[in-house]
Design a protein around this motif. Structure first.
Motif, PDB file in Angstrom:
ATOM      1  N   THR A  41      22.107  23.934  43.305  1.00  0.00           N
ATOM      2  CA  THR A  41      21.449  22.966  42.416  1.00  0.00           C
ATOM      3  C   THR A  41      22.438  22.406  41.401  1.00  0.00           C
ATOM      4  O   THR A  41      22.040  21.661  40.511  1.00  0.00           O
ATOM      5  CB  THR A  41      20.282  23.643  41.662  1.00  0.00           C
ATOM      6  N   GLU A  42      23.708  22.777  41.538  1.00  0.00           N
ATOM      7  CA  GLU A  42      24.723  22.320  40.594  1.00  0.00           C
ATOM      8  C   GLU A  42      24.973  20.819  40.743  1.00  0.00           C
ATOM      9  O   GLU A  42      25.172  20.310  41.853  1.00  0.00           O
ATOM     10  CB  GLU A  42      26.043  23.058  40.829  1.00  0.00           C
ATOM     11  N   VAL A  43      24.979  20.126  39.610  1.00  0.00           N
ATOM     12  CA  VAL A  43      25.319  18.701  39.599  1.00  0.00           C
ATOM     13  C   VAL A  43      26.832  18.529  39.680  1.00  0.00           C
ATOM     14  O   VAL A  43      27.346  17.672  40.397  1.00  0.00           O
ATOM     15  CB  VAL A  43      24.757  18.021  38.339  1.00  0.00           C
ATOM     16  N   TYR A  44      27.564  19.348  38.920  1.00  0.00           N
ATOM     17  CA  TYR A  44      29.027  19.303  38.930  1.00  0.00           C
ATOM     18  C   TYR A  44      29.552  20.426  39.826  1.00  0.00           C
ATOM     19  O   TYR A  44      29.177  21.591  39.660  1.00  0.00           O
ATOM     20  CB  TYR A  44      29.585  19.452  37.524  1.00  0.00           C
ATOM     21  N   LEU A  45      30.438  20.076  40.758  1.00  0.00           N
ATOM     22  CA  LEU A  45      30.844  21.022  41.782  1.00  0.00           C
ATOM     23  C   LEU A  45      32.220  21.641  41.549  1.00  0.00           C
ATOM     24  O   LEU A  45      32.719  22.374  42.406  1.00  0.00           O
ATOM     25  CB  LEU A  45      30.842  20.337  43.158  1.00  0.00           C
ATOM     26  N   ASP A  46      32.868  21.352  40.398  1.00  0.00           N
ATOM     27  CA  ASP A  46      34.255  21.762  40.236  1.00  0.00           C
ATOM     28  C   ASP A  46      34.455  23.284  40.262  1.00  0.00           C
ATOM     29  O   ASP A  46      35.290  23.803  41.002  1.00  0.00           O
ATOM     30  CB  ASP A  46      34.863  21.156  38.968  1.00  0.00           C
ATOM     31  N   LEU A  47      33.692  24.025  39.471  1.00  0.00           N
ATOM     32  CA  LEU A  47      33.865  25.471  39.420  1.00  0.00           C
ATOM     33  C   LEU A  47      33.378  26.137  40.706  1.00  0.00           C
ATOM     34  O   LEU A  47      33.973  27.107  41.182  1.00  0.00           O
ATOM     35  CB  LEU A  47      33.135  26.045  38.209  1.00  0.00           C
ATOM     36  N   LEU A  48      32.308  25.626  41.289  1.00  0.00           N
ATOM     37  CA  LEU A  48      31.831  26.134  42.566  1.00  0.00           C
ATOM     38  C   LEU A  48      32.895  25.915  43.641  1.00  0.00           C
ATOM     39  O   LEU A  48      33.158  26.804  44.466  1.00  0.00           O
ATOM     40  CB  LEU A  48      30.533  25.430  42.960  1.00  0.00           C
ATOM     41  N   PHE A  49      33.530  24.769  43.620  1.00  0.00           N
ATOM     42  CA  PHE A  49      34.581  24.451  44.588  1.00  0.00           C
ATOM     43  C   PHE A  49      35.745  25.434  44.476  1.00  0.00           C
ATOM     44  O   PHE A  49      36.229  25.968  45.486  1.00  0.00           O
ATOM     45  CB  PHE A  49      35.078  23.021  44.364  1.00  0.00           C
ATOM     46  N   VAL A  50      36.199  25.701  43.256  1.00  0.00           N
ATOM     47  CA  VAL A  50      37.321  26.627  43.052  1.00  0.00           C
ATOM     48  C   VAL A  50      36.944  28.033  43.508  1.00  0.00           C
ATOM     49  O   VAL A  50      37.755  28.759  44.089  1.00  0.00           O
ATOM     50  CB  VAL A  50      37.761  26.625  41.572  1.00  0.00           C
ATOM     51  N   THR A  51      35.687  28.433  43.287  1.00  0.00           N
ATOM     52  CA  THR A  51      35.227  29.752  43.721  1.00  0.00           C
ATOM     53  C   THR A  51      35.300  29.886  45.241  1.00  0.00           C
ATOM     54  O   THR A  51      35.828  30.867  45.776  1.00  0.00           O
ATOM     55  CB  THR A  51      33.783  30.003  43.251  1.00  0.00           C
ATOM     56  N   LEU A  52      34.794  28.896  45.949  1.00  0.00           N
ATOM     57  CA  LEU A  52      34.830  28.935  47.404  1.00  0.00           C
ATOM     58  C   LEU A  52      36.253  28.823  47.931  1.00  0.00           C
ATOM     59  O   LEU A  52      36.610  29.439  48.938  1.00  0.00           O
ATOM     60  CB  LEU A  52      33.954  27.822  47.975  1.00  0.00           C
ATOM     61  N   MET A  53      37.087  28.052  47.243  1.00  0.00           N
ATOM     62  CA  MET A  53      38.486  27.935  47.632  1.00  0.00           C
ATOM     63  C   MET A  53      39.192  29.291  47.507  1.00  0.00           C
ATOM     64  O   MET A  53      40.053  29.643  48.319  1.00  0.00           O
ATOM     65  CB  MET A  53      39.198  26.896  46.774  1.00  0.00           C
ATOM     66  N   ALA A  54      38.817  30.067  46.480  1.00  0.00           N
ATOM     67  CA  ALA A  54      39.411  31.395  46.287  1.00  0.00           C
ATOM     68  C   ALA A  54      39.162  32.276  47.505  1.00  0.00           C
ATOM     69  O   ALA A  54      40.065  32.957  47.999  1.00  0.00           O
ATOM     70  CB  ALA A  54      38.842  32.046  45.030  1.00  0.00           C
ATOM     71  N   PHE A  55      37.927  32.275  48.010  1.00  0.00           N
ATOM     72  CA  PHE A  55      37.603  33.081  49.186  1.00  0.00           C
ATOM     73  C   PHE A  55      38.242  32.496  50.441  1.00  0.00           C
ATOM     74  O   PHE A  55      38.736  33.233  51.296  1.00  0.00           O
ATOM     75  CB  PHE A  55      36.086  33.171  49.360  1.00  0.00           C
ATOM     76  N   ALA A  56      38.244  31.174  50.561  1.00  0.00           N
ATOM     77  CA  ALA A  56      38.778  30.528  51.760  1.00  0.00           C
ATOM     78  C   ALA A  56      40.278  30.764  51.899  1.00  0.00           C
ATOM     79  O   ALA A  56      40.773  31.056  53.002  1.00  0.00           O
ATOM     80  CB  ALA A  56      38.485  29.023  51.712  1.00  0.00           C
ATOM     81  N   ARG A  57      41.014  30.654  50.806  1.00  0.00           N
ATOM     82  CA  ARG A  57      42.468  30.792  50.879  1.00  0.00           C
ATOM     83  C   ARG A  57      42.900  32.253  51.003  1.00  0.00           C
ATOM     84  O   ARG A  57      43.859  32.566  51.707  1.00  0.00           O
ATOM     85  CB  ARG A  57      43.135  30.161  49.659  1.00  0.00           C
ATOM     86  N   SER A  58      42.216  33.141  50.306  1.00  0.00           N
ATOM     87  CA  SER A  58      42.648  34.533  50.276  1.00  0.00           C
ATOM     88  C   SER A  58      42.083  35.365  51.425  1.00  0.00           C
ATOM     89  O   SER A  58      42.680  36.355  51.834  1.00  0.00           O
ATOM     90  CB  SER A  58      42.248  35.183  48.949  1.00  0.00           C
ATOM     91  N   GLY A  59      40.908  34.979  51.913  1.00  0.00           N
ATOM     92  CA  GLY A  59      40.250  35.793  52.926  1.00  0.00           C
ATOM     93  C   GLY A  59      39.608  37.038  52.356  1.00  0.00           C
ATOM     94  O   GLY A  59      39.213  37.940  53.102  1.00  0.00           O
ATOM     95  N   ALA A  60      39.491  37.107  51.025  1.00  0.00           N
ATOM     96  CA  ALA A  60      38.911  38.290  50.377  1.00  0.00           C
ATOM     97  C   ALA A  60      37.412  38.374  50.648  1.00  0.00           C
ATOM     98  O   ALA A  60      36.758  37.382  50.970  1.00  0.00           O
ATOM     99  CB  ALA A  60      39.168  38.236  48.875  1.00  0.00           C
ATOM    100  N   GLY A  61      36.874  39.594  50.459  1.00  0.00           N
ATOM    101  CA  GLY A  61      35.453  39.801  50.697  1.00  0.00           C
ATOM    102  C   GLY A  61      34.632  39.905  49.430  1.00  0.00           C
ATOM    103  O   GLY A  61      33.402  39.845  49.488  1.00  0.00           O
ATOM    104  N   ASP A  62      35.289  40.093  48.279  1.00  0.00           N
ATOM    105  CA  ASP A  62      34.533  40.181  47.030  1.00  0.00           C
ATOM    106  C   ASP A  62      35.303  39.492  45.906  1.00  0.00           C
ATOM    107  O   ASP A  62      36.422  39.004  46.114  1.00  0.00           O
ATOM    108  CB  ASP A  62      34.214  41.636  46.671  1.00  0.00           C
ATOM    109  N   ASP A  63      34.691  39.416  44.719  1.00  0.00           N
ATOM    110  CA  ASP A  63      35.284  38.648  43.631  1.00  0.00           C
ATOM    111  C   ASP A  63      36.357  39.416  42.863  1.00  0.00           C
ATOM    112  O   ASP A  63      36.748  39.017  41.766  1.00  0.00           O
ATOM    113  CB  ASP A  63      34.207  38.149  42.660  1.00  0.00           C
TER     114      ASP A  63
END
Length: 350
Positions: free
Chosen positions: A306-328
């Protein structure tokens, strides 16, 4: 201990200095005044076992008519008996000998190059971070956009696999790109430069993204840590500083046999739910590629937010996508615990 890109450079620099000192000692001090002769390998002493087995040679050589049998510290091949090698010996004490090799010269050549490379990359990295900060200020960036709730949307996060640039983007169901990170400079020893583009709000912010590094502990008590630096800060620390926490688990569902599922929260309030999906996340692609549609691909996620601004959500998903990590935290234990909790709450069903 968690190793980051800057720490790796410092460690490499320290090792280069140590290697340089060893090279100087071996080349100019250890064998200064020594004489050279040819020796025959007469025997081998086996040390260690398995893949760690080494063979220490005993050599025979003659000095001024007297024969010497000396066990050397170097290692040789298992079938070296009978081979000849060149040794350096002390004329005042012929039983003190070393194998003649180019290790000292090699260290004198390679270590200064490594040290120079490390120093240049460190100073260049600092300069680029300062330059990036100035570019962010010029773009009007003061931090992530505030949490603003709108209508729920189903979106897709995609990673361009098979390219060193590995760009990322968020699309809607009509394949319209809403937010993306475009690499503007690819570096080997420095951070990658990206432009993060918010197409919905017409805003572009430059960021620096480091190479992915992993530190692993070989015990049951310590987890792996896959991470990279984001504007000079560990990505998981960066997300925590901005109020992000993620509840991870493994899931099985439509379009994926087994994949990761993330419940993403900002300051304790859920802002998105993401599920790892196939390389063809759109429904029509799943039908067209039935096999691929059932295989979860790292870096591809279906998102409900439901987020209007996607910047922080994008960086969060990028963190998992680039690292391959399973948790935060950059590890895997959080996902395992989350899955077990999920099974418990669902009476055995993932």
């Amino acid at each position: 201990m968690i190793f980051h890109q800057s720490m790796v450079k410092i460690i490499a620099g320290i090792l280069a200095i140590i290697g340089l000192c060893v090279g100087v000692n071996v080349t100019f001090f250890q064998t200064r005044g020594f004489a050279e002769t040819t020796a025959v390998i007469t025997d081998l002493t086996e040390e260690g076992s398995g893949d760690d087995t080494t063979y220490r040679p005993t050599v025979e050589y003659e000095v001024d008519g007297e024969t010497y049998n000396v066990k050397l510290d170097n290692s040789v091949k298992a079938d070296s008996v009978g081979n000849t090698i060149t040794v350096l010996y002390d004329p005042s004490n012929p039983e003190l000998a070393y194998v003649k090799n180019g290790m000292g010269i090699y260290l004198l050549i390679v270590c200064p190059l490594i040290l120079a490379f490390v120093l240049i990359s460190i100073f260049k990295g600092r300069g680029e971070r300062q330059e990036n900060k100035e570019r962010q200020e010029l773009s009007g960036y003061t931090g992530y956009a505030p949490h603003v709730v709108g209508g729920e949307r189903e979106l897709y996060f995609l990673t361009d696999l098979g390219t060193p640039k590995a760009g990322h983007r968020i699309e809607d169901e009509n394949r319209r790109v809403l937010y993306e990170a475009k690499m503007t400079n690819f570096g080997v020893a420095v951070d990658y430069k990206f432009d993060f583009i918010d197409h919905e709000h017409g805003k572009t912010v430059p960021h620096l993204v480091g190479q992915v590094l992993e530190s692993t502990w070989g015990t049951l008590l310590a987890d792996v840590h896959d991470t990279f630096e984001f504007d000079g800060v560990d990505i998981w620390k960066h997300l925590k500083q901005n109020g992000i926490s993620v509840e991870s688990s493994v899931t099985a569902g439509e379009g994926a046999l087994v994949g990761m599922e993330y419940r993403i929260l900002r300051d304790g309030e859920e802002i998105a739910h993401a599920v790892q999906t196939s390389q063809f996340p759109h429904e029509e692609d799943t039908d067209a590629h039935k096999v691929e549609g059932k295989i979860p691909i790292p870096g591809f996620y279906r998102i409900w937010t439901t987020e209007v601004y996607l910047d922080l959500l994008f960086v969060t998903l990028m963190a998992f996508a680039r690292s391959g990590a399973g948790d935060d935290k950059g590890g895997t234990y959080g996902a395992i615990l989350g899955t077990l909790d999920k099974i418990k709450n669902n009476e055995g069903n993932i």
